[in-house]
Design an enzyme around this catalytic site. Structure first.
Site, PDB file in Angstrom:
ATOM      1  CG  HIS A 363     -35.256 -31.083  26.972  1.00  0.00           C
ATOM      2  ND1 HIS A 363     -35.554 -31.257  28.299  1.00  0.00           N
ATOM      3  CD2 HIS A 363     -33.922 -30.839  26.928  1.00  0.00           C
ATOM      4  CE1 HIS A 363     -34.442 -31.148  29.014  1.00  0.00           C
ATOM      5  NE2 HIS A 363     -33.447 -30.898  28.209  1.00  0.00           N
ATOM      6  NE  ARG A 470     -29.690 -31.091  23.042  1.00  0.00           N
ATOM      7  CZ  ARG A 470     -29.662 -30.184  22.067  1.00  0.00           C
ATOM      8  NH1 ARG A 470     -29.619 -30.586  20.791  1.00  0.00           N
ATOM      9  NH2 ARG A 470     -29.678 -28.897  22.339  1.00  0.00           N
ATOM     10  CG  ASN A 627     -31.776 -24.301  27.344  1.00  0.00           C
ATOM     11  OD1 ASN A 627     -31.630 -23.125  27.030  1.00  0.00           O
ATOM     12  ND2 ASN A 627     -31.805 -25.273  26.455  1.00  0.00           N
ATOM     13  CG  ASP A 628     -31.641 -28.044  32.828  1.00  0.00           C
ATOM     14  OD1 ASP A 628     -32.845 -27.806  32.987  1.00  0.00           O
ATOM     15  OD2 ASP A 628     -31.221 -29.133  32.392  1.00  0.00           O
ATOM     16  NE  ARG A 638     -35.267 -27.038  30.703  1.00  0.00           N
ATOM     17  CZ  ARG A 638     -34.467 -27.487  29.744  1.00  0.00           C
ATOM     18  NH1 ARG A 638     -34.335 -26.807  28.644  1.00  0.00           N
ATOM     19  NH2 ARG A 638     -33.797 -28.597  29.899  1.00  0.00           N
TER      20      ARG A 638
END
Length: 755
Positions: A363, A470, A627-628, A638
Site C-alpha cells: 500500500h 480510499r 493488487n489483492d 505482497r
C-alpha cells in the site's frame, strides 16, 4: 540444540560489525561442534571468488590473504554444488587445494556448507578435524541449520559494513543496492528516517544540539521509569508470585546500573541524541549477557531490552519529534507506514519512498504511485539507522538506490530526470484528447485518490472521474473515528470537486497493512483475517455512520458510486445492501430526499470469480482490485520481500481469470473497471484494453502514460497481443514480450527512464 542455535544467532545479530559477527560464528561453532577448526569464506558478488575472512584453528595470518577462485578447491566445490560436502580424508580428494600459509595440512575431516540468503551465495562455512572421520548426520544437520539461521545476520552485517565503510571513506565510488521496483521514476533527495515508537533497532543517529539538556532529559526519564516500575510492582503485589515480583526488582536494578547509565551519558556527550545513545548502550549490554554461559544470567539480555524499550517509549513521549522536512525528502524506514505519512509528512516535500520491506503492490508503493514519486521496496538487509540526512538516488524503474552518490552518478541521474521531463512534456499534448484506440474503441480513464490534496484540482490531471476513492486515509490520519459530520464534509468535497463526473467511493477498508492506532487488531495473518467489509459488517455502528455520511454528501450531486471491499461471499453483499437501505430509510425519515447510488463489488478474493453471475444480479458494476487479487491468487504476501519476485499481475493465471470475468460481466450488460496498480502499468494497459475493460483507474501521474498506450494501438492489435500472452507460461516472458512491443511502436520510454 535449539537453545544453542538461538544463542549463536542472537549474538551474531547483535554484533556491531562484520568482523565481530564472523569471529562470533567461528568461535561459537568450533566450541559447539568440538572440532579443531571453524572458518568462514566470504564470496565476492562480482567475481565469485572466496576469501578466508574468519577462522578459529587455522593460521590467523592467512585471513584476507587466502583467496580461491569461483570453483577452486573444496570450498569451490561446496559453492558449485550449493550443498554440503562431507569428507573423511580431505587431502585425497581431487579438488583439494593446499595453501601452506593456513597450516591446514594436518586436518583430515572436512565439512563445508553454503551460506545462502534469498538465493544469493554469501559464503561457505567450514569445519575441520584432525581425526580422519566422516561427520555424523546430526553434526551435518547442525551446521546446515546454523548456516541457514545465520544467513540473514551475515547479509545484514555485509551491507552494514559496506555502507558504513563507504560513508566513512567517501572514496569516490557509488554502491547501488537492489530492491524491488515500487513506483516508477528517478529522483535525488535527502533521506529522512521514520522510526516507529519504542523500536530500538529503528532509532536513527541524530546530532544533539544541547548536550546538557539532552543528558538531563535522559536522567529524568530514568527516574520516572524507576518510580513507574515500583508503583506497578506495588499495585500488582497481591496478584504476583515472588518470581514475577522479582522481575520488577531486576528492571529497577538495571536502571540503577552505573555502567548502563554512564554508557548512555557518554554517548550523549559524544554528540548523539538520547534515543540513539540508548540504542547503542542497550545493544552493548545485550551482547555482554548473551556471551555468558549461565542460562539464568544469559536470559537477562531480554530484561535489558525491555528496560531499553520502556525508556525509549518515555523519551519519545516527552520528546515528540518535530521534524523539519527537506524540500526533496526521501522517506526511509524498515517498514514505511501509510499512517505516518498521512498524519505527519507534508506531501509536497515527499520526493521518493524507500522501504526495507514490501513489494510493488504494497500500500505504501501504491501511495507513492498516487503521489507521482518513485519508490523502491524490499531492500531487505540495508542498515538504515546511520543514513538519516544522507543524499540518495532512487530509481523506481529498476528498484535500485544509491546512497551518497558520486558526482558522476548525480550527473547521469540528472540526465535521466531531464529525459523523463521531456517524455512528460510530450505526453502533455494528450491532455485534452480522449483515451481512444486507433480503431475508435473508447476506454474511460479515472483516478485513484483519497488524500485531501488529491481532490483540490481534479482538472489538472484531465481525469474522467474517480475510480477509487480510499476512505481509509481519512481514518488513518486521525486519533479517533471521524464523526458522521466530519466524514460528510470530506466526501462532499470530493463529490462536488468532480461533479458531474462519477466518483467511486470505497467503504472503509482497514486491516492487513492499514491498521488504525485507535482500533488495534492483533492477528497472526492479517491479510487473511479481519479486514475490509468483514470489520464494517461486524461493526454496523461504524458502517452505517459512514453510509449516512456518503448518502448525505451525494444530495443534489448524484455522482456517487459505492464500492464494497474484500467481499468473499454473497451473504456479505446482501447484508451490506440491507444496511445501506436502512441508512437510506433513516435519512428519508429525517427529511432528506436522496438518490440511490449504484453499488459495486471489488473483486479481490478469488472465490468471487466463480460467483460473478450471482454478484452481478445484485450489484451494478465490478471493480477488479488487481493488487489483492494477484496476492491471493498467487498466494504471495505482497509485503514480503522474500517472495516479492513471485508477485506479478502479468502472471498468465491472473490475466486469464480477469479476461474471463470481463466476458461474464459484459454478457450481463455490466461494466468492469480495474483499479489496482495494474491499471497504470503501460504493459498491463495494453492487455487490459485487449480484454475489453471499460474503465482504468490509476494514480494521476500514470494517466498520460496509459492514454499514450491506448491511442498508439488499435483494439484489434491489443486483442491479438493478449491472445499471444495468454499462450505464454510465465509473467517474465509476458512482460518482456509486451515491453518489446511497446518499444517497437516508440513507447519504450513509458516503462524505463532513458529508453
Amino acid at each position: 540444540m535449539l537453545d544453542l542455535l538461538r544463542r549463536i544467532t542472537q549474538a551474531v545479530s547483535a554484533a556491531t560489525s562484520l568482523d565481530e559477527a564472523l569471529e562470533l560464528i567461528v568461535s561459537r561453532v568450533k566450541q559447539a561442534m568440538e572440532v579443531d577448526v571453524c572458518s568462514v569464506y566470504l564470496t565476492d558478488k562480482e567475481s565469485g571468488s572466496h576469501t578466508l575472512t574468519a577462522t578459529e584453528g587455522l593460521n590467523a595470518d592467512a585471513v584476507g590473504k587466502v583467496v580461491l577462485a569461483r570453483n577452486d578447491g573444496l570450498v569451490g566445490l561446496v559453492a558449485e554444488r550449493q550443498e554440503p560436502v562431507n569428507l573423511d580424508a580431505a587431502a585425497d580428494h581431487t579438488r583439494y587445494h593446499y595453501f601452506p600459509e593456513t597450516g591446514e595440512e594436518r586436518y583430515n575431516a572436512f565439512l563445508g556448507v553454503p551460506i545462502i540468503h534469498y538465493r544469493r551465495e554469501l559464503g561457505i562455512l567450514v569445519v575441520q578435524h584432525l581425526e580422519a572421520r566422516r561427520f555424523s548426520n546430526d553434526e551435518l544437520a547442525f551446521l546446515v541449520t546454523i548456516a541457514a539461521q545465520l544467513a540473514g545476520a551475515v547479509a545484514y552485517a555485509l551491507e552494514a559494513g559496506k555502507t558504513q565503510t563507504h560513508l566513512a571513506e567517501r572514496e569516490g565510488r557509488s554502491d547501488f543496492h537492489q530492491g524491488v521496483p515500487g513506483a516508477p521514476g528517478v529522483t535525488i533527495g535527502t533521506i529522512v528516517l521514520l522510526s516507529p515508537l519504542a523500536d530500538l533497532d529503528s532509532v536513527p543517529d541524530r546530532q544533539v544540539e544541547d548536550v546538557v539538556s539532552e543528558e538531563s532529559v535522559f536522567l529524568e526519564t530514568v527516574t520516572t521509569v524507576q518510580a513507574e516500575l515500583r508503583s506497578d510492582a506495588e499495585k500488582l503485589s497481591g496478584a504476583l508470585t515472588s518470581d514475577a515480583q522479582a522481575l520488577f526488582d531486576v528492571h529497577v536494578m538495571l536502571l540503577s546500573d552505573d555502567s548502563l547509565l554512564s554508557g548512555v551519558v557518554q554517548r550523549i556527550r559524544a554528540g548523539n541524541w538520547a534515543p540513539g545513545a540508548l540504542r547503542d548502550t542497550i545493544r552493548e549490554h545485550v551482547r555482554v549477557f548473551q556471551k555468558i554461559e549461565d542460562p539464568y544470567l544469559r536470559a537477562r539480555a531480554e530484561d535489558v531490552r525491555d528496560v531499553g524499550r520502556r525508556l525509549l517509549g518515555h523519551l519519545q513521549s516527552i520528546q515528540p519529534e518535530t521534524r523539519q522536512y527537506p524540500k526533496h525528502c526521501i522517506l526511509m524506514a524498515d517498514e514505511v507506514s501509510i499512517a505516518h505519512i498521512v498524519a505527519d509528512v507534508p506531501l509536497s516535500h515527499i520526493a521518493g519512498i524507500v522501504s526495507m520491506k514490501g513489494s510493488r503492490a504494497s500500500h505504501v508503493a501504491v501511495l507513492a504511485s498516487s503521489l507521482g514519486v518513485p519508490a523502491v521496496m524490499g531492500l531487505g538487509e540495508l542498515p538504515v539507522e546511520k543514513l538519516d540526512g544522507e543524499k540518495i538516488v532512487v530509481n523506481g524503474y529498476k528498484g535500485q538506490v544509491c546512497i551518497d552518490p558520486t558526482a558522476l552518478v548525480i550527473r547521469q541521474v540528472k540526465h535521466l530526470i531531464k529525459q523523463e521531463k521531456k517524455v512528460s512534456k510530450g505526453l502533455e499534448a494528450l491532455r485534452g484528447l480522449p483515451a481512444e484506440t486507433k480503431d475508435g474503441s473508447r476506454v474511460l480513464l479515472y483516478v485513484n485518490n483519497g488524500l485531501m490534496d488529491d481532490i483540490d484540482t481534479p482538472d489538472d490531471c484531465s481525469a474522467e472521474g474517480v475510480g477509487l476513492y480510499r476512505t481509509e486515509y481519512s481514518f488513518l490520519s486521525r486519533k479517533s473515528f471521524p464523526t458522521e459530520d466530519e466524514q460528510y464534509m470530506i466526501y462532499r468535497k470530493a463529490l462536488k470537486a468532480y461533479a458531474p463526473r462519477h466518483v467511486v467511493i470505497r467503504t472503509l477498508d482497514v486491516g492487513g497493512d492499514k491498521p488504525l492506532t485507535y482500533f488495534p487488531i492483533e492477528e497472526e495473518n492479517p491479510f487473511l483475517g479481519w479486514r475490509g467489509i468483514r470489520i464494517t459488517l461486524d461493526h454496523p455502528e461504524i458502517f452505517i455512520t459512514q453510509l449516512r455520511a456518503l448518502l448525505r454528501a451525494n444530495e443534489d450531486l448524484n455522482n456517487l458510486h459505492l464500492l464494497l471491499p474484500m467481499v468473499s461471499c454473497i451473504r456479505e453483499v446482501d447484508t451490506a445492501l440491507e444496511l445501506l437501505d436502512r441508512a437510506h430509510e433513516e435519512l428519508e425519515e429525517e427529511g432528506y430526499h436522496l438518490p440511490d447510488p449504484p453499488v459495486g463489488v471489488m473483486i479481490e478474493v478469488p472465490a468471487m470469480l466463480y460467483q460473478a453471475e450471482a454478484l452481478l444480479r445484485r450489484v451494478d458494476f465490478l471493480s477488479i482490485g488487481s493488487n489483492d487479487l494477484t496476492q491471493y491468487l498467487l498466494a504471495v504476501d505482497r509485503n514480503n520481500a522474500r517472495v516479492s519476485q513471485l508477485y506479478d499481475s502479468l502472471h498468465p493465471s491472473v490475466l486469464r481469470v480477469m479476461s474471463d470475468l470481463v466476458d461474464t460481466a459484459h454478457k450481463l450488460g455490466k461494466p468492469v473497471s480495474v483499479c489496482g496498480e495494474m491499471a497504470g502499468d503501460p504493459a498491463a494497459v495494453l492487455l487490459l484494453v485487449g480484454m475489453g475493460v471499460d474503465i482504468l483507474s490509476m494514480s494521476p501521474a500514470s494517466l498520460s502514460r496509459a492514454k499514450s498506450v491506448i491511442r498508439n494501438l488499435s483494439r484489434r492489435q491489443s486483442e491479438n497481443l493478449l491472445r499471444k500472452a495468454l499462450g505464454m507460461e510465465d509473467s517474465e516472458t509476458i512482460r518482456d514480450f509486451i515491453n518489446n512491443e511497446l518499444d517497437a511502436v516508440g513507447l519504450g520510454s513509458l516503462v524505463g527512464a532513458g529508453k
